[in-house]
Design an enzyme around this catalytic site. Structure first.
Site: not given
Length: 228
Positions: A55-57
């Site tokens: 997942l993106d930050r």
């Protein structure tokens, strides 16, 4: 750091509700980060874990890890073959259509195009008495998005492509909106949340459904919009 919120755990898999702003693992592009979901969860469980996907930050929500290399390989394969049903919640600029499909290929870093497909539906809309640019009010939609493919930044790029960028997305979003949310509501969070994962268990083959509750910042904006 408080304990990570574990949503699901068995002998092979563990899922957490990843906080917005937490990196999954060390990355050369984010040298400022000192905490990572991988290390935090490993220390919390006191055992080795392996990321099954990313997942993106700035994206919060359901993040799945495997507890063995075998389970990791099987789960990564399911993600790559789009056999995992993923649902996200996002707050975007403007009023979207009630339902929509975004069929728009995305370019990899090496320049090759990959097909990318997203379905979405609007769950709620709000018009705030906040002027922005030439508009006397500001309009927003809460959408549930279902990416059929798993490309990097797919939802962020897709909603930007249809002119409904996700609030708080610095790279693909709307600077005016992001500035408004930061100045008026002290919001730095990207309003994208991985709400559900559904798949067949890689070992037992049982159907697994994982739900991640919304986190504080997302709920705060829901309240601002009047979506209680």
């Amino acid at each position: 750091m408080p304990q990570l919120d574990i949503l699901y755990q068995d002998d092979h898999l563990v899922a957490i509700n990843k906080p917005h702003g937490l990196l999954v693992h060390r990355s050369p592009i984010a040298s400022d980060a000192t905490e990572f979901a991988l290390q935090l969860l490993r220390d919390q469980l006191e055992r080795h874990i392996f990321p099954a996907h990313r997942l993106d930050r700035k994206t919060g929500g359901a993040l799945l890890f495997a507890l063995s290399k075998d389970a990791e390989k099987l789960m990564q394969q399911q993600f790559q073959e789009n056999q995992v049903d993923k649902k996200y919640l996002a707050i975007v600029r403007g009023f979207t259509d009630d339902n929509g499909e975004i069929d728009y290929a995305l370019r990899k870093e090496n320049g090759t195009l990959q097909e990318a497909f997203t379905r979405y539906k609007a769950l709620a809309r709000a018009e705030l008495d906040v002027p922005l640019g030439n508009h006397p009010t500001s309009r927003y939609s809460l959408v549930e998005a279902n990416p059929a493919t798993g490309r990097m930044h797919q939802l962020r790029k897709h909603f930007s492509h249809i002119f409904h960028p996700i609030i708080g997305d610095r790279t693909h979003g709307c600077n005016k909106q992001n500035k408004l949310f930061k100045e008026r509501w002290q919001l730095d969070t990207m309003l994208l949340h991985a709400s559900q994962l559904s798949f067949d268990h890689p070992v037992t083959k049982a159907p697994i459904h994982i739900e991640a509750p919304l986190q504080e910042e997302f709920l705060r904006v829901m309240a601002i919009m009047g979506w209680e």
